[in-house]
Design a protein around this motif. Structure first.
Motif: not given
Length: 467
Positions: A442-453
């Motif tokens: 979940s943390a990896e997905e959140d990190s990836s989402a913040r990077l994409a944003e």
């Protein structure tokens, strides 16, 4: 362990009492074991029954008892163990459960307990590594334990384990357990002798009983013993069905008023006579491939109707329904007449079975918690050894679709504001090992989402130019 002569004598006396108890219980347990393996009491037959009848008697055995045991046993599976105030597996889960391969071996304990009424699990320090527990199950046919209060005591006073009863084959080697140590036992037809033994340092007899159903007098009852009369009734009905099917399920052709053809001398054409001077008749062959003809005008051909088999088949079905009611196993498990049942209908049909499974979970769960606390004591973890609020986690085996479960959990999250992570253990099909990796994912997905944003904001609107 240094054992005094008096202590060894006392242990030997107890071991002989246990041998007498084991021999007494084996009379009932062996009968249950024979039925589970298909060795049933034969149906009623006439004293003059021929080999054909005896063959039908062997073929009439329809053993439904293994299904009665398998239905609740297959719904029992422990998949985690949490201490009080924790949502992760305790250390003794890995050192005691996983290290002893109990994910696979737990099923044998449940099947034995459900079949005979109880089974046992022995937990001892390994001789090569005293801080590591060795856990194994033992059948009730191979062990007898004495209790001060058999209905409520967690641990027995002592227990005797023998792989088989001593008899004409000679002496039998086994083990005797008490709260001080473990003794190698040698039993013959008359008595048990013990060696000096070794100390285990656990302070209790390391044998935990897994009782399917235990009353206030300490008596245990499995699911098989009450069903033996019903199983015998089913076998008798199937035997009667096979007899009717073999001897009376086809039409019988009859002929009257016909002079049978005679055997004649091929040279003279004269009828052949038997020892009494009577003509010898030729056998009349009547089967589906022959046309029957007679030279006598008064000859009449007719048939006898076959025996209807529907009544026997309905009787078998009725007995199976009785078996299902008494055993709390859904009828479609035994009759095989399930057709296009929805998840809701399947859950409703299995209501009584799930209630029985829940009762087994409560009983077996307490036993596993005792075993795992003893594993913690062996590992030197006194906190885990006295944590009476610890709980085993059972796999959810109820017949519900995954979409229904996820929908209900989603509503609990949105409407009741239940934390999402608190609902993770409620999702069926996943173990604690699987769920342990979810926070990192979940943390990896959140990190990836913040990077994409952030990259999207840095790039600006599509088509925008600088300058």
């Amino acid at each position: 362990m240094t054992t005094s002569a008096a202590s060894l004598t006392d242990a030997t006396t107890r071991a002989n009492r246990a041998l007498a108890g084991l021999e007494h219980d084996r009379q009932t347990l062996d009968r249950i074991d024979r039925y589970i393996r298909g060795e049933h009491a034969g149906p009623y037959m006439p004293r003059t029954a021929n080999q054909e009848y005896k063959l039908l008697a062997k073929r009439c055995v329809s053993n439904f008892l293994p299904m009665v045991v398998a239905a609740p046993a297959q719904a029992l599976s422990v998949e985690g163990y949490h201490r009080s105030g924790s949502s992760t597996d305790a250390p003794e889960w890995h050192a005691g459960w996983q290290a002893n391969g109990l994910d696979a071996r737990q099923a044998a304990v449940y099947r034995a307990a459900i079949t005979y009424g109880h089974a046992y699990v022995v937990t001892l320090p390994k001789q090569a590594a005293p801080n590591r527990p060795a856990v194994r199950g033992v059948s009730a046919r191979c062990m007898w334990a004495a209790y001060e209060d058999p209905s409520s005591d967690e641990w027995p006073l002592y227990a005797l384990e023998l792989p088989r009863l001593p008899g004409s084959k000679g002496m039998v080697k086994g083990w005797f357990y008490d709260d001080k140590g473990v003794y190698e036992a040698t039993a013959d037809e008359e008595s048990v002798t013990l060696d000096a033994g070794r100390a285990h340092g656990l302070g209790v007899c390391p044998v935990r009983r897994f009782a399917a159903q235990v009353d206030l007098e300490g008596r245990t009852t499995g699911v098989v013993d009450p069903l033996l009369p019903l199983q015998d009734r089913i076998n008798q009905t199937v035997f009667d069905l096979l007899v009717a099917q073999t001897y009376g399920s086809f039409k019988v052709r009859t002929v009257s008023g016909m002079t049978p053809p005679l055997k004649r001398d091929p040279v003279t054409g004269e009828p052949l006579l038997d020892a009494d001077g009577n003509p010898i008749a030729k056998p009349v062959t009547a089967d589906a491939s022959r046309l029957l003809m007679a030279p006598d005008a008064d000859t009449k051909f007719s048939t006898l109707d076959e025996t209807p088999l529907g009544g026997f088949i309905e009787s078998v079905g009725m007995s199976l329904r009785h078996l299902a009611v008494v055993s709390q196993v859904p009828p479609h498990y035994l009759l095989g007449d399930m057709v296009n049942l929805s998840a809701e209908a399947l859950a409703a049909a299995e209501t009584t079975l799930m209630r029985m499974v829940q009762e087994f979970k409560r009983a077996f769960g307490e036993s596993w918690e005792s075993v795992l606390r003893l594993c913690a004591r062996i590992a030197g973890d006194e906190v885990g050894a006295v944590d009476l609020a610890s709980q085993v986690q059972w796999r959810d085996a109820e017949s519900r679709s995954l979409s229904q479960t996820v929908d209900a959990l989603g509503k609990a999250r949105q409407m009741l504001d239940v934390p999402a992570r608190a609902l993770w253990p409620r999702i069926p099909g996943f173990t604690d090992t699987d769920r342990a990796s979810w926070p990192d994912l979940s943390a990896e997905e959140d990190s990836s989402a913040r990077l994409a944003e952030s990259l999207t904001r840095a790039a600006g609107p599509v088509g925008a130019s600088g300058g």
